[in-house]
Enzyme design. Structure first.
Site, short mmCIF file in Angstrom:
data_model
loop_
_atom_site.label_atom_id
_atom_site.label_comp_id
_atom_site.label_asym_id
_atom_site.label_seq_id
_atom_site.Cartn_x
_atom_site.Cartn_y
_atom_site.Cartn_z
N HIS A 111 0.82 -1.22 0.00
CA HIS A 111 0.00 0.00 0.00
C HIS A 111 0.85 1.27 0.00
O HIS A 111 0.33 2.36 0.24
CB HIS A 111 -0.96 0.01 1.20
CG HIS A 111 -2.13 -0.91 1.00
ND1 HIS A 111 -2.97 -1.29 2.03
CD2 HIS A 111 -2.61 -1.53 -0.11
CE1 HIS A 111 -3.90 -2.11 1.55
NE2 HIS A 111 -3.70 -2.27 0.27
N CYS A 142 6.53 18.18 -6.98
CA CYS A 142 7.46 17.20 -7.53
C CYS A 142 8.87 17.78 -7.58
O CYS A 142 9.06 18.92 -8.03
CB CYS A 142 7.01 16.81 -8.93
SG CYS A 142 8.15 15.72 -9.77
N CYS A 158 9.54 17.99 -11.73
CA CYS A 158 8.82 18.85 -12.67
C CYS A 158 8.01 19.96 -11.98
O CYS A 158 7.42 20.80 -12.66
CB CYS A 158 7.91 18.02 -13.58
SG CYS A 158 6.43 17.42 -12.76
C1 BJW Z 1 -4.55 -6.89 16.29
C2 BJW Z 1 -4.06 -6.06 17.27
C3 BJW Z 1 -2.97 -6.55 17.98
C4 BJW Z 1 -5.68 -5.04 16.45
N1 BJW Z 1 -2.47 -7.74 17.68
N2 BJW Z 1 -4.05 -8.07 16.01
C5 BJW Z 1 -12.24 -0.60 -8.04
C6 BJW Z 1 -13.02 0.49 -7.72
C7 BJW Z 1 -13.59 0.62 -6.42
C8 BJW Z 1 -13.36 -0.34 -5.45
C9 BJW Z 1 -12.58 -1.42 -5.77
C10 BJW Z 1 -12.04 -1.56 -7.04
N3 BJW Z 1 -11.32 -2.72 -7.09
C11 BJW Z 1 -11.40 -3.30 -5.89
C12 BJW Z 1 -12.16 -2.54 -5.07
C13 BJW Z 1 -12.56 -2.87 -3.67
C14 BJW Z 1 -11.70 -2.19 -2.62
C15 BJW Z 1 -12.07 -2.88 -1.31
O1 BJW Z 1 -11.45 -3.86 -0.90
N4 BJW Z 1 -13.10 -2.39 -0.63
C16 BJW Z 1 -13.59 -3.05 0.60
C17 BJW Z 1 -13.49 -2.09 1.76
C18 BJW Z 1 -14.97 -3.58 0.32
N5 BJW Z 1 -10.29 -2.38 -2.87
C19 BJW Z 1 -9.54 -1.50 -3.46
O2 BJW Z 1 -9.99 -0.45 -3.88
C20 BJW Z 1 -8.09 -1.88 -3.61
N6 BJW Z 1 -7.76 -1.96 -5.00
C21 BJW Z 1 -7.93 -3.11 -5.72
O3 BJW Z 1 -8.33 -4.14 -5.23
O4 BJW Z 1 -7.61 -3.00 -7.05
C22 BJW Z 1 -7.81 -4.14 -7.89
C23 BJW Z 1 -6.49 -4.79 -8.23
C24 BJW Z 1 -6.14 -5.95 -7.60
C25 BJW Z 1 -4.91 -6.55 -7.92
C26 BJW Z 1 -4.04 -5.97 -8.83
C27 BJW Z 1 -4.41 -4.79 -9.45
C28 BJW Z 1 -5.66 -4.20 -9.15
C29 BJW Z 1 -7.24 -0.83 -2.93
C30 BJW Z 1 -7.43 -0.83 -1.45
C31 BJW Z 1 -6.51 0.21 -0.81
C32 BJW Z 1 -6.73 0.29 0.69
N7 BJW Z 1 -6.13 1.47 1.18
C33 BJW Z 1 -6.10 1.72 2.64
C34 BJW Z 1 -5.75 3.21 2.91
C35 BJW Z 1 -4.53 3.69 2.15
C36 BJW Z 1 -3.26 3.64 2.92
C37 BJW Z 1 -3.32 4.48 4.20
O5 BJW Z 1 -3.66 5.67 4.15
O6 BJW Z 1 -2.99 3.94 5.27
O7 BJW Z 1 -5.17 0.83 3.25
S1 BJW Z 1 -7.63 1.35 3.45
C38 BJW Z 1 -6.94 0.64 4.87
O8 BJW Z 1 -7.30 -0.76 4.88
C39 BJW Z 1 -5.41 0.68 4.67
C40 BJW Z 1 -5.02 -0.68 5.17
O9 BJW Z 1 -3.74 -1.04 4.69
C41 BJW Z 1 -6.14 -1.55 4.68
C42 BJW Z 1 -6.26 -2.84 5.43
O10 BJW Z 1 -6.57 -2.64 6.78
P1 BJW Z 1 -5.99 -3.61 7.90
O11 BJW Z 1 -4.52 -3.51 7.93
O12 BJW Z 1 -6.56 -4.95 7.73
O13 BJW Z 1 -6.52 -2.90 9.24
P2 BJW Z 1 -7.95 -3.08 9.97
O14 BJW Z 1 -8.11 -1.92 10.87
O15 BJW Z 1 -9.03 -3.35 9.02
O16 BJW Z 1 -7.79 -4.40 10.84
C43 BJW Z 1 -6.89 -4.46 11.94
C44 BJW Z 1 -6.86 -5.91 12.42
O17 BJW Z 1 -5.87 -6.01 13.41
C45 BJW Z 1 -8.19 -6.36 13.06
O18 BJW Z 1 -8.51 -7.66 12.58
C46 BJW Z 1 -7.88 -6.42 14.57
O19 BJW Z 1 -8.57 -7.45 15.25
C47 BJW Z 1 -6.40 -6.70 14.54
N8 BJW Z 1 -5.65 -6.19 15.68
N9 BJW Z 1 -4.87 -4.89 17.28
C48 BJW Z 1 -3.07 -8.47 16.65
N10 BJW Z 1 -2.44 -5.81 18.99
ZN ZN Z 2 6.79 15.40 -11.69
#
Ligand code: BJW
Ligand code: ZN
Length: 245
Positions: free
Chosen positions: A118, A148, A151
């Site tokens: 990400h 940038c 550019c």
């Molecule tokens: C503990 C703990 C402790 C707590 N010990 N455990 C086209 C158009 C529109 C939408 C889409 C599209 N294509 C696909 C989509 C769907 C979309 C999607 O998935 N939506 C869903 C929400 C329904 N996906 C996308 O848009 C993605 N793109 C994509 O799939 O493109 C297609 C493609 C695929 C393959 C190749 C080419 C193309 C992109 C998604 C980008 C997500 N971005 C974010 C924010 C940006 C970065 C930032 O600012 O930080 O990324 S969203 C946010 O969620 C962030 C995270 O990295 C990501 C995942 O979250 P994570 O890490 O799982 O955190 P939490 O909070 O959800 O969970 C925490 C966990 O920890 C919990 O389970 C707790 O229990 C646990 N925990 N404390 C152990 N101490």
């Molecule tokens: Zn540039």
């Protein structure tokens, strides 16, 4: 650990490990997760801050949010979960850590083989020429927005937002290592964006054992051979101990 004797001996035979991490791994460093109690998406709307449309509408609002998060991350330190993953890298002949986290804490802890799928909060990318640069160490001099270094056009955070595609080369490297690994360890991710579930299914279909470390049940749990329930800062050091014995 309550692993069966059979699973213990299968784990001890594994020589290649891929780890997939999410926000839960950095939670014990004081960095908020996205979903669940205290999560960023409880306080902020993703469509206002983490989409290309939001950035086109109000780049200053999006940059301000990332600036706030950079301050939090700058003050944070890697925790025992990050350290345990550094220790696991030393124990396995073949190792890769794939992280969804943009905080850079795995690198700061000392992980070498790392894929940040990400992006990275310390980097910016030009909206015109796509040049990636990392000059974001200090708070931004608002109201000026980052430009940038090649550019001079507006730059954006070098992260993957909702509705955006992943970097094809990075996903190819992730898929390649997952299709060959014997063990996949998934830590601290809800699996609510599709990539972790997709990658876990792939590894499982190719015969890898799957372990999970999470505080709660997640989208990964039903795919795992075993789930360790508890904070990653406690369960991961125990896992290191198991592989050392
Ligand atoms: C503990 C703990 C402790 C707590 N010990 N455990 C086209 C158009 C529109 C939408 C889409 C599209 N294509 C696909 C989509 C769907 C979309 C999607 O998935 N939506 C869903 C929400 C329904 N996906 C996308 O848009 C993605 N793109 C994509 O799939 O493109 C297609 C493609 C695929 C393959 C190749 C080419 C193309 C992109 C998604 C980008 C997500 N971005 C974010 C924010 C940006 C970065 C930032 O600012 O930080 O990324 S969203 C946010 O969620 C962030 C995270 O990295 C990501 C995942 O979250 P994570 O890490 O799982 O955190 P939490 O909070 O959800 O969970 C925490 C966990 O920890 C919990 O389970 C707790 O229990 C646990 N925990 N404390 C152990 N101490
Ligand atoms: Zn540039």
């Amino acid at each position: 650990m309550e692993l069966t004797a059979d699973l213990q001996s299968r784990l001890k035979r594994c020589r290649s490990l891929v780890v997939l991490t999410g926000a839960g791994v950095s939670a014990e460093s004081g960095i908020p997760t996205f979903r669940g109690a205290g999560g960023l998406w409880k306080q902020y709307r993703p469509q206002d801050l983490a989409t290309p449309e939001a950035f086109s509408r109000s780049p200053e609002v999006v940059w301000e949010w990332y600036d706030m998060r950079r301050s939090l991350i700058a003050a944070a330190r890697p925790n025992p979960a990050h350290q345990a993953l550094v220790d696991l890298e030393a124990l396995f002949p073949s190792f890769l850590l794939i992280t969804q986290n943009i905080d850079g804490l795995h690198r700061r802890a000392g992980t070498q083989a790392l894929l940040e799928i990400h992006g990275n909060i310390w980097k910016a990318r030009c909206t015109v020429c796509a040049h990636v640069f990392d000059e974001l160490r200090n708070p931004l001099p608002f109201p000026e927005l980052p430009r940038c270094s090649l550019c001079g056009q507006l730059a954006r955070p070098h992260v993957v937002w909702f509705g955006e595609s992943y970097d094809a080369q990075i996903i190819e490297r992730a898929e390649d290592s997952l299709s060959h690994c014997e063990l996949l360890l998934v830590c601290g991710t809800s699996g609510m964006v599709s990539m972790p579930v997709f990658l876990t299914r792939m590894a499982r279909d190719r015969g890898a054992l799957v372990l999970e470390c999470n505080l709660e049940t997640s989208e990964i749990s039903s795919l795992a051979d075993f789930s360790f329930s508890g904070p990653a800062g406690e369960t991961l050091p125990q896992l290191v101990q198991f592989f050392r014995e």
